[in-house]
Motif scaffolding. Structure first.
Motif, PDB file in Angstrom:
ATOM      1  N   ARG A 149     -13.142 -15.135   8.550  1.00  0.00           N
ATOM      2  CA  ARG A 149     -13.481 -16.669   7.911  1.00  0.00           C
ATOM      3  C   ARG A 149     -13.527 -17.367   9.311  1.00  0.00           C
ATOM      4  NH1 ARG A 149     -14.062 -18.706   2.796  1.00  0.00           N
ATOM      5  NH2 ARG A 149     -14.558 -16.334   2.180  1.00  0.00           N
ATOM      6  N   LYS A 150     -12.625 -17.451  10.056  1.00  0.00           N
ATOM      7  CA  LYS A 150     -12.519 -18.285  11.279  1.00  0.00           C
ATOM      8  C   LYS A 150     -13.699 -18.205  12.056  1.00  0.00           C
ATOM      9  CE  LYS A 150      -9.434 -20.089  14.796  1.00  0.00           C
ATOM     10  NZ  LYS A 150      -8.068 -19.946  15.521  1.00  0.00           N
ATOM     11  N   GLY A 151     -13.949 -16.735  12.385  1.00  0.00           N
ATOM     12  CA  GLY A 151     -14.865 -16.429  13.387  1.00  0.00           C
ATOM     13  C   GLY A 151     -16.298 -16.772  12.920  1.00  0.00           C
ATOM     14  N   ILE A 152     -16.607 -16.708  11.728  1.00  0.00           N
ATOM     15  CA  ILE A 152     -17.801 -17.255  11.173  1.00  0.00           C
ATOM     16  C   ILE A 152     -18.151 -18.636  11.117  1.00  0.00           C
ATOM     17  CG2 ILE A 152     -17.254 -17.267   8.752  1.00  0.00           C
ATOM     18  CD1 ILE A 152     -20.711 -16.183  10.542  1.00  0.00           C
ATOM     19  N   GLU A 153     -16.989 -19.431  10.997  1.00  0.00           N
ATOM     20  CA  GLU A 153     -17.063 -21.003  10.916  1.00  0.00           C
ATOM     21  C   GLU A 153     -17.161 -21.339  12.351  1.00  0.00           C
ATOM     22  OE1 GLU A 153     -17.458 -22.783   8.395  1.00  0.00           O
ATOM     23  OE2 GLU A 153     -16.939 -21.299   6.868  1.00  0.00           O
ATOM     24  N   GLU A 154     -16.243 -20.782  13.126  1.00  0.00           N
ATOM     25  CA  GLU A 154     -16.656 -21.200  14.624  1.00  0.00           C
ATOM     26  C   GLU A 154     -18.092 -20.945  15.092  1.00  0.00           C
ATOM     27  OE1 GLU A 154     -13.490 -19.156  16.708  1.00  0.00           O
ATOM     28  OE2 GLU A 154     -11.925 -20.696  16.219  1.00  0.00           O
ATOM     29  N   PHE A 155     -18.614 -19.674  14.794  1.00  0.00           N
ATOM     30  CA  PHE A 155     -19.985 -19.507  15.171  1.00  0.00           C
ATOM     31  C   PHE A 155     -20.746 -20.377  14.660  1.00  0.00           C
ATOM     32  CE2 PHE A 155     -23.977 -17.427  14.218  1.00  0.00           C
ATOM     33  CZ  PHE A 155     -24.248 -16.637  15.556  1.00  0.00           C
ATOM     34  N   LYS A 156     -20.676 -21.080  13.447  1.00  0.00           N
ATOM     35  CA  LYS A 156     -21.363 -21.933  12.674  1.00  0.00           C
ATOM     36  C   LYS A 156     -21.497 -23.348  13.431  1.00  0.00           C
ATOM     37  CE  LYS A 156     -21.290 -20.290   7.881  1.00  0.00           C
ATOM     38  NZ  LYS A 156     -20.774 -20.547   6.676  1.00  0.00           N
ATOM     39  N   GLU A 157     -20.218 -23.532  14.059  1.00  0.00           N
ATOM     40  CA  GLU A 157     -19.982 -24.981  14.757  1.00  0.00           C
ATOM     41  C   GLU A 157     -20.557 -24.843  16.141  1.00  0.00           C
ATOM     42  OE1 GLU A 157     -15.931 -25.721  14.812  1.00  0.00           O
ATOM     43  OE2 GLU A 157     -15.839 -25.832  12.421  1.00  0.00           O
ATOM     44  N   LYS A 158     -20.564 -23.592  16.824  1.00  0.00           N
ATOM     45  CA  LYS A 158     -21.263 -23.203  18.153  1.00  0.00           C
ATOM     46  C   LYS A 158     -22.567 -23.253  18.259  1.00  0.00           C
ATOM     47  CE  LYS A 158     -20.339 -20.440  22.198  1.00  0.00           C
ATOM     48  NZ  LYS A 158     -19.343 -19.226  22.646  1.00  0.00           N
ATOM     49  N   TYR A 159     -23.280 -22.659  17.026  1.00  0.00           N
ATOM     50  CA  TYR A 159     -24.494 -22.531  17.325  1.00  0.00           C
ATOM     51  C   TYR A 159     -25.261 -23.395  15.909  1.00  0.00           C
ATOM     52  CZ  TYR A 159     -23.093 -19.039  20.353  1.00  0.00           C
ATOM     53  OH  TYR A 159     -22.831 -18.217  21.606  1.00  0.00           O
ATOM     54  N   PRO A 160     -25.014 -24.355  15.717  1.00  0.00           N
ATOM     55  CA  PRO A 160     -25.678 -25.025  14.685  1.00  0.00           C
ATOM     56  C   PRO A 160     -27.273 -24.992  14.684  1.00  0.00           C
ATOM     57  CG  PRO A 160     -24.947 -26.809  16.160  1.00  0.00           C
ATOM     58  CD  PRO A 160     -24.423 -25.526  16.771  1.00  0.00           C
ATOM     59  N   ASN A 161     -27.563 -24.849  15.822  1.00  0.00           N
ATOM     60  CA  ASN A 161     -29.501 -24.757  15.653  1.00  0.00           C
ATOM     61  C   ASN A 161     -29.848 -23.575  16.260  1.00  0.00           C
ATOM     62  OD1 ASN A 161     -29.738 -27.600  14.887  1.00  0.00           O
ATOM     63  ND2 ASN A 161     -29.096 -28.214  16.973  1.00  0.00           N
ATOM     64  N   GLY A 162     -29.118 -22.557  15.944  1.00  0.00           N
ATOM     65  CA  GLY A 162     -29.404 -21.161  16.349  1.00  0.00           C
ATOM     66  C   GLY A 162     -28.963 -20.805  17.749  1.00  0.00           C
ATOM     67  N   VAL A 163     -29.263 -19.708  18.316  1.00  0.00           N
ATOM     68  CA  VAL A 163     -28.878 -18.888  19.768  1.00  0.00           C
ATOM     69  C   VAL A 163     -30.103 -19.081  20.627  1.00  0.00           C
ATOM     70  CG1 VAL A 163     -28.014 -17.094  20.775  1.00  0.00           C
ATOM     71  CG2 VAL A 163     -27.030 -17.629  18.265  1.00  0.00           C
ATOM     72  N   SER A 164     -29.877 -19.661  21.655  1.00  0.00           N
ATOM     73  CA  SER A 164     -31.342 -19.893  22.528  1.00  0.00           C
ATOM     74  C   SER A 164     -30.844 -18.737  23.495  1.00  0.00           C
ATOM     75  CB  SER A 164     -30.845 -21.153  23.332  1.00  0.00           C
ATOM     76  OG  SER A 164     -29.925 -21.164  24.156  1.00  0.00           O
ATOM     77  N   PRO A 165     -31.897 -18.415  24.258  1.00  0.00           N
ATOM     78  CA  PRO A 165     -31.737 -17.331  25.253  1.00  0.00           C
ATOM     79  C   PRO A 165     -30.718 -17.617  26.487  1.00  0.00           C
ATOM     80  CG  PRO A 165     -34.271 -17.815  24.903  1.00  0.00           C
ATOM     81  CD  PRO A 165     -33.125 -18.879  24.208  1.00  0.00           C
TER      82      PRO A 165
END
Length: 454
Positions: free
Chosen positions: A340-356
């Motif tokens: 759960r922490k991993g996906i929450e941190e993912f959302k915080e780190k990439y709020p607008n998606g992942v760029s190249p």
């Protein structure tokens, strides 16, 4: 039209020999030519990063007819003809599937076509479903998972297998270069809708414009255009097993895994946590020491990009997040909390998606970790909630949908059971680790090892 007739393989089972014989092969091209402005499809950076292998899928359809004297040969010919005609029509929408991969730059959408094989199996479909056998299932697929385009000859291959009882299994292999599980499910259900003759096919079939959206947002990187070293999977010999978690067992597992941190864990979280726990314990037991364990979970980026136009985009649009445990004692609650922490941190780190640029940075940061000795790495992809069980080609929905993970150690694939509430797990581990996990009492309290698929 290319016609072949040969015996695919044979096995002994309960004193009898099961044979799969391919009796016909041809190339299916789109029913309408691909327009000139769509003849070249640029890859996205996510397409570039996918290894060149073939994703497998098997859809099983027992004979639902109550007719006793039905002519199974005529039924097979009728269904095969319908599948080929509807596949041709569907390829006009999924035109890259009928093209050719130009190494890590683009797909040449030249109407090269898809392979279609017709095979007959000398046993009832129940023989296969009662005790699914990994080697038997492999022969119902038209290509080996580890194939390249040069070996397979097409980006999409289909094998229609007809059993002596009138049941059938549709085996499909698609190159990972043209799509992920989301794209695969869109294709299968669109093809089924065309075959069924649904009046709602315009709603179900994804418009051609949906290809190329991700590449416009996350264009390819020149670095990946040239041939990279061939992806080498772990050299240790691995074993693949199938575990099935029924809905009631998952509910019990959720109760055990719930905590104040994660009071309502998801079914994917609890099943993944239990597999991770048992696999890590097995590895540590064989090694005789404690070492870090990392779980990498694939994430569908379509609703996490901050761009509404990506929600139905086709191709590859997945990334991942990683969770790590270094504790000597591991429990379900802590592992679920890490997920759960991993996906929450993912959302915080990439709020607008992942760029190249994010892709490059992540590869640089995680590359050393993923290849470093002394760390157990597990890679998991979830196909749960993708509607493969809704694929009705005109003879009902499938009784069983089978997927397989790569035969590489520490890879895990999750998919729904037919009721949409349970989970099937395809798990590949080193032989010595599988020997331990296959008899793990905690695991077997919540799952069944390769039960009947009917």
């Amino acid at each position: 039209m290319e016609c072949l007739c040969y015996e695919n393989s044979a096995w002994s089972k309960m004193g009898s020999e099961i044979k799969v014989e391919v009796i016909h092969k041809e190339t299916i091209i789109p029913s309408s030519p691909t327009p000139p402005h769509l003849e070249s499809l640029s890859l996205s950076v996510f397409d570039q990063l996918q290894p060149e292998f073939y994703v497998p899928l098997l859809l099983f359809y027992p004979n639902s007819s109550n007719e006793i004297n039905i002519d199974h040969h005529s039924l097979a010919a009728e269904r095969s003809s319908l599948l080929k005609t509807s596949l041709s029509k569907t390829l006009t929408h999924f035109y890259p599937f009928a093209g050719k991969f130009e190494y890590n730059v683009s797909i040449s959408c030249n109407d090269h076509g898809a392979a279609f094989l017709q095979a007959q199996v000398n046993c009832p479909i129940s023989t296969v479903l009662e005790k699914p056998d990994h080697e038997v299932l492999k022969q119902l697929l038209p290509a080996d998972i580890a194939s390249t385009q040069e070996v397979a000859g097409h980006l999409l291959l289909v094998q229609a297998n007809f059993f002596e009882c009138g049941g059938m299994a549709i085996g499909v292999n698609i190159s990972h270069k043209v799509g992920d599980a989301f794209t695969f499910s869109k294709f299968i259900n669109s093809w089924a809708a065309v075959s069924f003759g649904s009046s709602a096919s315009d709603h179900i079939v994804v418009p051609a414009v949906e290809f190329g959206v991700v590449a416009s947002l996350c264009p390819p990187l020149d670095f990946f255009n040239s041939r990279q070293p061939i992806v080498e999977f772990a050299k240790e010999k691995s074993v693949t097993e199938r575990f099935v978690f029924e809905a009631s067992k998952i509910d019990a597992l959720k109760s055990k895994a719930a905590s104040s941190t994660v009071p309502n864990p998801t079914r994917v979280e609890v099943v993944s946590a239990l597999i991770w726990k048992c696999a890590t314990e097995a590895s540590r037991s064989n090694l005789g020491s404690v070492r870090p364990s990392v779980w990498c979970q694939v994430v569908n980026m379509r609703k996490r990009s901050g761009q509404p136009l990506t929600e139905n985009s086709l191709g590859n649009f997945v990334w991942y997040f990683a969770s790590m445990t270094m504790e000597s004692e591991i429990d379900l609650q802590s592992l679920v909390a890490k997920f759960r922490k991993g996906i929450e941190e993912f959302k915080e780190k990439y709020p607008n998606g992942v760029s190249p640029q994010d892709v490059c940075q992540t590869i640089q940061e995680s590359g050393n970790l993923m290849t470093k000795d002394g760390i157990d790495n597990y890679s998991c992809s979830s196909w749960c909630r993708f509607p493969f069980y809704e694929a009705n080609f005109g003879w009902g929905t499938p009784s069983w949908v089978s997927i397989r993970t790569m035969a590489a150690k520490n890879t895990i694939q999750l998919t729904d059971t037919r009721d949409g509430k349970g989970i099937e797990v395809s798990l590949a581990l080193k032989e010595e680790d599988m020997a331990i996990i296959g008899s793990n009492e905690e695991l077997l309290a919540y799952t069944s090892l390769n039960p009947a698929a009917i």
